[in-house]
Write a protein that holds these residues in place. Structure first.
Motif, PDB file in Angstrom:
ATOM      1  N   LEU A   1     -26.397  38.089 -14.795  1.00  0.00           N
ATOM      2  CA  LEU A   1     -27.313  38.912 -15.588  1.00  0.00           C
ATOM      3  C   LEU A   1     -27.284  38.514 -17.055  1.00  0.00           C
ATOM      4  O   LEU A   1     -28.321  38.530 -17.736  1.00  0.00           O
ATOM      5  CB  LEU A   1     -26.957  40.391 -15.437  1.00  0.00           C
ATOM      6  CG  LEU A   1     -27.321  41.037 -14.098  1.00  0.00           C
ATOM      7  CD1 LEU A   1     -26.690  42.423 -13.984  1.00  0.00           C
ATOM      8  CD2 LEU A   1     -28.833  41.128 -13.938  1.00  0.00           C
ATOM      9  N   ALA A   2     -26.108  38.159 -17.561  1.00  0.00           N
ATOM     10  CA  ALA A   2     -26.012  37.695 -18.947  1.00  0.00           C
ATOM     11  C   ALA A   2     -26.792  36.394 -19.128  1.00  0.00           C
ATOM     12  O   ALA A   2     -27.508  36.220 -20.123  1.00  0.00           O
ATOM     13  CB  ALA A   2     -24.542  37.490 -19.327  1.00  0.00           C
ATOM     14  N   ILE A   3     -26.662  35.484 -18.165  1.00  0.00           N
ATOM     15  CA  ILE A   3     -27.406  34.220 -18.223  1.00  0.00           C
ATOM     16  C   ILE A   3     -28.907  34.481 -18.189  1.00  0.00           C
ATOM     17  O   ILE A   3     -29.680  33.898 -18.962  1.00  0.00           O
ATOM     18  CB  ILE A   3     -26.980  33.298 -17.063  1.00  0.00           C
ATOM     19  CG1 ILE A   3     -25.535  32.831 -17.271  1.00  0.00           C
ATOM     20  CG2 ILE A   3     -27.930  32.102 -16.949  1.00  0.00           C
ATOM     21  CD1 ILE A   3     -24.965  32.062 -16.097  1.00  0.00           C
ATOM     22  N   LEU A   4     -29.334  35.382 -17.301  1.00  0.00           N
ATOM     23  CA  LEU A   4     -30.755  35.722 -17.208  1.00  0.00           C
ATOM     24  C   LEU A   4     -31.258  36.311 -18.522  1.00  0.00           C
ATOM     25  O   LEU A   4     -32.367  35.988 -18.980  1.00  0.00           O
ATOM     26  CB  LEU A   4     -30.977  36.716 -16.067  1.00  0.00           C
ATOM     27  CG  LEU A   4     -32.417  37.218 -15.870  1.00  0.00           C
ATOM     28  CD1 LEU A   4     -33.362  36.057 -15.561  1.00  0.00           C
ATOM     29  CD2 LEU A   4     -32.469  38.264 -14.763  1.00  0.00           C
ATOM     30  N   SER A   5     -30.446  37.149 -19.161  1.00  0.00           N
ATOM     31  CA  SER A   5     -30.837  37.749 -20.440  1.00  0.00           C
ATOM     32  C   SER A   5     -30.992  36.691 -21.525  1.00  0.00           C
ATOM     33  O   SER A   5     -31.917  36.755 -22.349  1.00  0.00           O
ATOM     34  CB  SER A   5     -29.796  38.798 -20.865  1.00  0.00           C
ATOM     35  OG  SER A   5     -29.716  39.843 -19.918  1.00  0.00           O
ATOM     36  N   ILE A   6     -30.091  35.700 -21.528  1.00  0.00           N
ATOM     37  CA  ILE A   6     -30.207  34.612 -22.503  1.00  0.00           C
ATOM     38  C   ILE A   6     -31.483  33.820 -22.260  1.00  0.00           C
ATOM     39  O   ILE A   6     -32.220  33.476 -23.208  1.00  0.00           O
ATOM     40  CB  ILE A   6     -28.976  33.685 -22.421  1.00  0.00           C
ATOM     41  CG1 ILE A   6     -27.707  34.445 -22.830  1.00  0.00           C
ATOM     42  CG2 ILE A   6     -29.163  32.462 -23.326  1.00  0.00           C
ATOM     43  CD1 ILE A   6     -26.422  33.679 -22.571  1.00  0.00           C
ATOM     44  N   LEU A   7     -31.773  33.527 -20.999  1.00  0.00           N
ATOM     45  CA  LEU A   7     -32.993  32.780 -20.663  1.00  0.00           C
ATOM     46  C   LEU A   7     -34.245  33.551 -21.075  1.00  0.00           C
ATOM     47  O   LEU A   7     -35.208  32.965 -21.595  1.00  0.00           O
ATOM     48  CB  LEU A   7     -33.030  32.484 -19.162  1.00  0.00           C
ATOM     49  CG  LEU A   7     -31.999  31.475 -18.652  1.00  0.00           C
ATOM     50  CD1 LEU A   7     -32.015  31.428 -17.126  1.00  0.00           C
ATOM     51  CD2 LEU A   7     -32.263  30.095 -19.231  1.00  0.00           C
ATOM     52  N   LEU A   8     -34.234  34.871 -20.852  1.00  0.00           N
ATOM     53  CA  LEU A   8     -35.396  35.682 -21.222  1.00  0.00           C
ATOM     54  C   LEU A   8     -35.597  35.692 -22.729  1.00  0.00           C
ATOM     55  O   LEU A   8     -36.740  35.705 -23.214  1.00  0.00           O
ATOM     56  CB  LEU A   8     -35.237  37.115 -20.698  1.00  0.00           C
ATOM     57  CG  LEU A   8     -35.397  37.292 -19.184  1.00  0.00           C
ATOM     58  CD1 LEU A   8     -35.088  38.723 -18.769  1.00  0.00           C
ATOM     59  CD2 LEU A   8     -36.811  36.909 -18.749  1.00  0.00           C
ATOM     60  N   MET A   9     -34.515  35.692 -23.485  1.00  0.00           N
ATOM     61  CA  MET A   9     -34.647  35.645 -24.950  1.00  0.00           C
ATOM     62  C   MET A   9     -35.329  34.360 -25.395  1.00  0.00           C
ATOM     63  O   MET A   9     -36.053  34.332 -26.389  1.00  0.00           O
ATOM     64  CB  MET A   9     -33.264  35.754 -25.615  1.00  0.00           C
ATOM     65  CG  MET A   9     -32.634  37.124 -25.514  1.00  0.00           C
ATOM     66  SD  MET A   9     -31.117  37.299 -26.505  1.00  0.00           S
ATOM     67  CE  MET A   9     -31.809  37.407 -28.145  1.00  0.00           C
ATOM     68  N   VAL A  10     -35.101  33.280 -24.640  1.00  0.00           N
ATOM     69  CA  VAL A  10     -35.700  31.995 -24.988  1.00  0.00           C
ATOM     70  C   VAL A  10     -37.142  31.905 -24.502  1.00  0.00           C
ATOM     71  O   VAL A  10     -38.020  31.379 -25.198  1.00  0.00           O
ATOM     72  CB  VAL A  10     -34.865  30.840 -24.381  1.00  0.00           C
ATOM     73  CG1 VAL A  10     -35.531  29.493 -24.654  1.00  0.00           C
ATOM     74  CG2 VAL A  10     -33.450  30.851 -24.951  1.00  0.00           C
ATOM     75  N   TRP A  11     -37.406  32.438 -23.309  1.00  0.00           N
ATOM     76  CA  TRP A  11     -38.696  32.213 -22.651  1.00  0.00           C
ATOM     77  C   TRP A  11     -39.744  33.293 -22.902  1.00  0.00           C
ATOM     78  O   TRP A  11     -40.934  33.056 -22.698  1.00  0.00           O
ATOM     79  CB  TRP A  11     -38.485  32.110 -21.141  1.00  0.00           C
ATOM     80  CG  TRP A  11     -37.748  30.874 -20.730  1.00  0.00           C
ATOM     81  CD1 TRP A  11     -37.533  29.745 -21.468  1.00  0.00           C
ATOM     82  CD2 TRP A  11     -37.118  30.647 -19.464  1.00  0.00           C
ATOM     83  NE1 TRP A  11     -36.822  28.829 -20.758  1.00  0.00           N
ATOM     84  CE2 TRP A  11     -36.542  29.340 -19.516  1.00  0.00           C
ATOM     85  CE3 TRP A  11     -36.991  31.397 -18.300  1.00  0.00           C
ATOM     86  CZ2 TRP A  11     -35.855  28.789 -18.436  1.00  0.00           C
ATOM     87  CZ3 TRP A  11     -36.304  30.855 -17.233  1.00  0.00           C
ATOM     88  CH2 TRP A  11     -35.736  29.563 -17.299  1.00  0.00           C
ATOM     89  N   LEU A  12     -39.326  34.492 -23.313  1.00  0.00           N
ATOM     90  CA  LEU A  12     -40.298  35.578 -23.443  1.00  0.00           C
ATOM     91  C   LEU A  12     -41.376  35.243 -24.473  1.00  0.00           C
ATOM     92  O   LEU A  12     -41.072  34.715 -25.549  1.00  0.00           O
ATOM     93  CB  LEU A  12     -39.605  36.876 -23.849  1.00  0.00           C
ATOM     94  CG  LEU A  12     -39.045  37.740 -22.718  1.00  0.00           C
ATOM     95  CD1 LEU A  12     -38.408  38.986 -23.288  1.00  0.00           C
ATOM     96  CD2 LEU A  12     -40.125  38.121 -21.710  1.00  0.00           C
ATOM     97  N   PRO A  13     -42.625  35.553 -24.148  1.00  0.00           N
ATOM     98  CA  PRO A  13     -43.694  35.323 -25.138  1.00  0.00           C
ATOM     99  C   PRO A  13     -43.555  36.292 -26.299  1.00  0.00           C
ATOM    100  O   PRO A  13     -42.826  37.285 -26.233  1.00  0.00           O
ATOM    101  CB  PRO A  13     -44.971  35.620 -24.334  1.00  0.00           C
ATOM    102  CG  PRO A  13     -44.538  36.545 -23.250  1.00  0.00           C
ATOM    103  CD  PRO A  13     -43.139  36.127 -22.885  1.00  0.00           C
ATOM    104  N   SER A  14     -44.253  36.004 -27.377  1.00  0.00           N
ATOM    105  CA  SER A  14     -44.171  36.833 -28.576  1.00  0.00           C
ATOM    106  C   SER A  14     -45.131  38.019 -28.464  1.00  0.00           C
ATOM    107  O   SER A  14     -46.282  37.874 -28.065  1.00  0.00           O
ATOM    108  CB  SER A  14     -44.510  36.005 -29.809  1.00  0.00           C
ATOM    109  OG  SER A  14     -44.415  36.797 -30.972  1.00  0.00           O
ATOM    110  N   PHE A  15     -44.622  39.196 -28.816  1.00  0.00           N
ATOM    111  CA  PHE A  15     -45.433  40.410 -28.847  1.00  0.00           C
ATOM    112  C   PHE A  15     -45.505  40.888 -30.299  1.00  0.00           C
ATOM    113  O   PHE A  15     -45.280  40.115 -31.226  1.00  0.00           O
ATOM    114  CB  PHE A  15     -44.825  41.488 -27.940  1.00  0.00           C
ATOM    115  CG  PHE A  15     -44.739  41.089 -26.493  1.00  0.00           C
ATOM    116  CD1 PHE A  15     -45.852  41.167 -25.664  1.00  0.00           C
ATOM    117  CD2 PHE A  15     -43.551  40.606 -25.965  1.00  0.00           C
ATOM    118  CE1 PHE A  15     -45.773  40.793 -24.333  1.00  0.00           C
ATOM    119  CE2 PHE A  15     -43.458  40.229 -24.627  1.00  0.00           C
ATOM    120  CZ  PHE A  15     -44.578  40.318 -23.811  1.00  0.00           C
TER     121      PHE A  15
END
Length: 227
Positions: A110-124
């Protein structure tokens, strides 16, 4: 009023990470046990991703809420342990080890997934970006803290069960008897002892040594290999 709104917004950034962390941690134990022949968790309805089935009123709600309200530098909690009939696992020692590490490994995932999401999430919008960044950052730290804490080699923590499984039989029996008292010993050594010694002018940051420092190293390691 503004302070109350800030507290509510801050709480929302913890709700999802806490529920996911403790729910998936416990469900992972149950799934691993089933793979090694024990369907106890399945029969009791604990192979579920429904957080309500895993919530412990004290560990999942009261303790995190008190830490949040008091402004603690970290958030910690736990869910109802998934019941496992360890004697039914086959092979038993390997089964105990795999069931034990399944929870902490899930938290690392879950920590790895959270790091990936911080990198991949589009900008809002800036407000949404700040909220998401805060939530994901807290998810990283919460899951790493849970992984490190649970792998401390003290029964009934997961690390204690691993140690029991790999120890010679006489030592394993002693460790197994600590299942009921180990948490009391842990709380006394990690939390109460530093509090008492601080009143006497002696600084013993045991939680810092055993959990926070290794957690910081784990977060830095995961971040370095992913980003």
């Amino acid at each position: 009023m503004n302070h109350l709104i800030d507290v509510i917004i801050s709480a929302t950034t913890w709700v999802v990470p806490v529920l996911l962390a403790v729910t998936l941690h416990e469900a992972a134990h149950g799934f691993a046990a089933k793979m090694f022949g024990d369907d106890t968790a399945q029969r009791l309805g604990r192979l579920s991703l429904n957080p309500i089935r895993h919530i412990d009123p004290i560990g999942t709600i009261l303790i995190p809420a008190l830490l949040l309200i008091t402004g603690a530098p970290f958030l910690f909690g736990y869910a109802k342990p998934v019941p496992v009939a360890f004697q039914r696992l086959n092979p038993q020692r390997l089964g105990v080890v795999c069931v034990a590490v399944a929870g902490p490994l899930t938290n690392v995932g879950l920590a790895i997934l959270s790091i990936l999401l911080m990198v991949w999430l589009p900008s809002f919008s800036p407000a949404v970006n700040d909220w998401l960044a805060t939530m994901l950052n807290q998810s990283i730290w919460l899951n790493c803290i849970l992984a490190v804490f649970n792998m401390l080699p003290i029964p009934p923590l997961d690390g204690g069960r691993v140690l029991t499984a790999i120890s010679p039989l006489p030592i394993a029996r002693v460790l197994a008897r600590m299942e009921k008292t180990g948490m009391i010993i842990l709380i006394g050594v990690v939390f109460l002892l530093p509090y008492v010694t601080e009143k006497l002018g002696i600084y013993l940051p045991i939680f810092q040594w055993l959990v926070i420092t290794p957690t910081r190293e784990l977060v830095h390691f995961l971040t370095a290999i992913i980003i």
